[in-house]
Design a protein around this motif. Structure first.
Motif, PDB file in Angstrom:
ATOM      1  N   UNK B 131       0.857  -1.188   0.000  1.00 48.66           N
ATOM      2  CA  UNK B 131       0.000   0.000   0.000  1.00 48.66           C
ATOM      3  C   UNK B 131       0.893   1.238   0.000  1.00 48.66           C
ATOM      4  N   UNK B 132       0.280   2.384  -0.283  1.00 49.17           N
ATOM      5  CA  UNK B 132       1.044   3.630  -0.332  1.00 49.17           C
ATOM      6  C   UNK B 132       1.784   3.907   0.968  1.00 49.17           C
ATOM      7  N   UNK B 133       1.106   3.676   2.079  1.00 49.38           N
ATOM      8  CA  UNK B 133       1.715   3.940   3.378  1.00 49.38           C
ATOM      9  C   UNK B 133       2.895   3.026   3.638  1.00 49.38           C
ATOM     10  N   UNK B 134       2.725   1.748   3.269  1.00 44.63           N
ATOM     11  CA  UNK B 134       3.823   0.791   3.467  1.00 44.63           C
ATOM     12  C   UNK B 134       5.011   1.132   2.576  1.00 44.63           C
ATOM     13  N   UNK B 135       4.699   1.560   1.349  1.00 43.55           N
ATOM     14  CA  UNK B 135       5.796   1.973   0.461  1.00 43.55           C
ATOM     15  C   UNK B 135       6.553   3.157   1.043  1.00 43.55           C
ATOM     16  N   UNK B 136       5.793   4.062   1.680  1.00 46.17           N
ATOM     17  CA  UNK B 136       6.442   5.221   2.283  1.00 46.17           C
ATOM     18  C   UNK B 136       7.362   4.799   3.430  1.00 46.17           C
ATOM     19  N   UNK B 137       6.863   3.854   4.235  1.00 44.75           N
ATOM     20  CA  UNK B 137       7.699   3.357   5.335  1.00 44.75           C
ATOM     21  C   UNK B 137       8.947   2.695   4.772  1.00 44.75           C
ATOM     22  N   UNK B 138       8.747   1.967   3.676  1.00 40.09           N
ATOM     23  CA  UNK B 138       9.888   1.299   3.048  1.00 40.09           C
ATOM     24  C   UNK B 138      10.892   2.324   2.528  1.00 40.09           C
ATOM     25  N   UNK B 139      10.371   3.398   1.936  1.00 38.65           N
ATOM     26  CA  UNK B 139      11.265   4.434   1.403  1.00 38.65           C
ATOM     27  C   UNK B 139      12.068   5.079   2.538  1.00 38.65           C
ATOM     28  N   UNK B 140      11.404   5.322   3.672  1.00 36.02           N
ATOM     29  CA  UNK B 140      12.116   5.893   4.820  1.00 36.02           C
ATOM     30  C   UNK B 140      13.135   4.869   5.337  1.00 36.02           C
ATOM     31  N   UNK B 141      12.684   3.621   5.448  1.00 32.68           N
ATOM     32  CA  UNK B 141      13.573   2.559   5.932  1.00 32.68           C
ATOM     33  C   UNK B 141      14.793   2.392   5.042  1.00 32.68           C
ATOM     34  N   UNK B 142      14.563   2.458   3.742  1.00 34.30           N
ATOM     35  CA  UNK B 142      15.676   2.290   2.808  1.00 34.30           C
ATOM     36  C   UNK B 142      16.703   3.409   2.979  1.00 34.30           C
ATOM     37  N   UNK B 143      16.212   4.644   3.155  1.00 30.23           N
ATOM     38  CA  UNK B 143      17.143   5.759   3.369  1.00 30.23           C
ATOM     39  C   UNK B 143      17.899   5.569   4.685  1.00 30.23           C
TER      40      UNK B 143
END
Lengths: 327, 228
Positions: B131-143
């Motif tokens: 989901x969009x929210x999970x992708x956002x968490x992933x993007x933060x996590x990746x950084x």
């Protein structure tokens, strides 16, 4: 085990089964065919590393195949003639020991891939294809004119090179060497694919600029992939020369580059064992259709056309289903 | 002591100039909000910092001149970007997205999934299917996996459900409390920015128009330049 895992296992077990059957049925020629397929598979696994993982469409992998072939040819030629490879500044003798030949092939090809990659990777798309092709042609014509090592006629090596503890003249033993090397390289490639480097390379193929924000230089990663790819294909080249006990400029020809690419496309681009399936099918067709007609390449072309049009994932893609998107 | 410094930064997309003079300072451990209306140069400023655009003026990070570095080199110096629109590696799984980006440091799989437990639940799912929210968490996590010293969040809560936004803001607050990381946040919600940011930088038409402590940002100034 995933479906692709099962397909891969069946493919590899199939290789062993065919060779074992041929050995006990007294069909050495079939073992030679299986060996040929394993070597072609290894060459294509090399190309698949650059093509499937890095998205580098190299039409010049014959360079590395040929370097492997000539590494074997030159070292064995000097060994059988009892002449040193060079005398100054230090004497280097020839050798008939396979592991030394392989190492020479791998290192030489890696250096060549580094230079070719540094120049070719400045371009992309169709220009990359053309520049790798051009390098292939340069090596091809160089080999033709290299009269010290047979020029156009190539080099014949009278006795197959040796491997400590084995009798490489026995077909099944030489098959064993080639097959074990193939499996070892497949294991290495599967590890690389799942390593951070492999994952990044995969991501870089799809969105080059995006991987930069996490600190990866996509150009450098592609260069590393190209070097590894060339080294693997060179190992196959050394084995191929040993299988035939002969090396000629044909190994450098663009048709060879094309065939290596055909193995990959037949079997499935970016699939671990795609090249294995592709090379096996190619050798089988070459044998069976070659018996029917001298123009068997027509049927191969037709098959390639059908696979490209209808089975985008190649044989492995057809059997194991769609994997990750690979455009 | 300023950690990231921008002085008179200019940048253009081809023939059209987008930045005319951005000044910005971030001290170590500080959270700075970069604010402004749409199209005023917030994301362009981020692109200039992350070396995704050629830029004029001076940009120094930890004493090093960034302007001549390629993008990946800036990332390696310790600038972690959560890009606008998330931009995860769609064909990699959550686990693969994270370990692919990992560089040595305190942030690893355990630390990131402690911050976002939901990512651990989605471990083997491809990023494209999140989901969009999970992708956002992933993007933060990746950084975070790159173990940055400066984290840049470009519209990290845009287009998300209120509950997820709260979760992201909560994560930012925890990063501020628990780590020495500097953070540059671009966002539209002034209320949350006021809670988390120490300083604010307001940009309009490609120029810095206001800089100061978040507490000093009065309603009049923010209404004039941010619209809220």
């Amino acid at each position: 085990m995933s479906r692709e895992g099962i397909v891969n296992a069946v493919l590899l077990v199939g290789f062993v089964a065919v060779a074992a059957w041929a050995h006990f049925a007294g069909e050495p020629f079939t073992i030679t065919l299986a060996t040929r397929a394993a070597i072609f598979a290894l060459a294509a696994v090399g190309l698949n590393f650059a093509l499937g993982l890095g998205g580098l469409v190299s039409l010049g992998h014959a360079v590395f195949f040929g370097i492997g072939g000539y590494a074997m040819g030159i070292l064995a030629f000097h060994a059988q003639n009892y002449t040193p490879l060079m005398e100054w500044p230090f004497a280097i003798p020839g050798t008939k020991v396979m592991p030394i030949i392989w190492l020479t092939a791998i290192v030489t090809a890696a250096l060549a891939a580094l230079v070719i990659g540094l120049l070719s990777l400045r371009t992309s798309g169709v220009y990359f294809i053309m520049i790798t092709l051009a390098f292939g042609q340069m090596f091809f014509y160089f080999a033709i004119s290299w009269s010290a090592y047979g020029g156009e006629d190539g080099l014949s090596i009278y006795i197959r090179n040796g491997f400590p503890g084995l009798n490489t003249l026995v077909p099944i033993q030489f098959f064993g060497i080639c097959f074990v090397l193939l499996c070892a390289v497949l294991w290495f490639v599967s590890r690389m694919e799942r390593s951070p480097f492999g994952l990044m390379l995969n991501a870089a193929r799809q969105v080059p600029h995006r991987v930069e924000t996490v600190g990866l230089d996509p150009q450098r990663a592609k260069l590393v992939a190209f070097v590894i790819s060339g080294a693997i294909t060179a190992l196959a080249g050394a084995l191929f020369a040993d299988l035939n006990r002969f090396v000629s400029p044909t190994m450098f020809s663009w048709q060879t580059s094309g065939e290596i690419m055909i193995f990959v496309i037949l079997g499935g681009v970016a699939r671990l064992c795609g090249p294995v399936a592709g090379a096996a099918l190619f050798v089988a067709l070459e044998h069976w259709l070659g018996d029917l007609s001298d123009y068997w390449h027509i049927y191969l072309g037709l098959l390639l056309l059908l696979i490209v049009l209808f089975l985008r994932g190649g044989i492995v893609g057809f059997l194991a289903g769609r994997a990750r998107a690979h455009d | 002591m300023s950690f990231l410094t921008l002085r008179g930064v200019t940048a253009s997309y081809g023939a059209s100039q987008a930045l005319f003079g951005i000044d910005l300072d971030i001290a170590e451990g500080e959270v700075v909000a970069l604010m402004g209306r749409n199209g005023m140069g917030k994301t362009t400023t981020v692109k200039a910092i992350c070396r995704m655009l050629p830029a004029g003026g001076t940009i120094t990070f930890d004493g090093k001149d960034l302007t001549r570095l390629p993008s990946h080199a800036a990332a390696r110096l310790g600038i972690g970007l959560v890009p606008e629109g998330r931009r995860c590696f769609r064909d990699l799984t959550v686990w693969e997205n994270l370990i692919a980006a990992h560089r040595p440091g305190a942030w690893d799989w355990q630390a990131v999934t402690r911050l976002f437990p939901r990512l651990a639940e989605r471990r083997d799912q491809r990023a494209a299917t999140l989901s969009g929210g999970e992708q956002q968490m992933l993007a933060v996590g990746r950084a975070l996996m790159t173990n940055p010293r400066l984290l840049i969040l470009d519209e990290a809560t845009e287009g998300l459900a209120p509950l997820i936004r709260a979760e992201i803001w909560d994560a930012i607050a925890r990063l501020k409390a628990d780590t020495a990381m500097s953070i540059l946040v671009i966002d539209k919600s002034l209320k949350e920015l006021r809670q988390v940011a120490d300083c604010a930088v307001l940009v309009a038409r490609g120029r810095t128009v206001w800089t100061g402590a978040m507490a000093d940002l009065d309603a009049e100034t923010s209404a004039a330049h941010v619209g809220v």
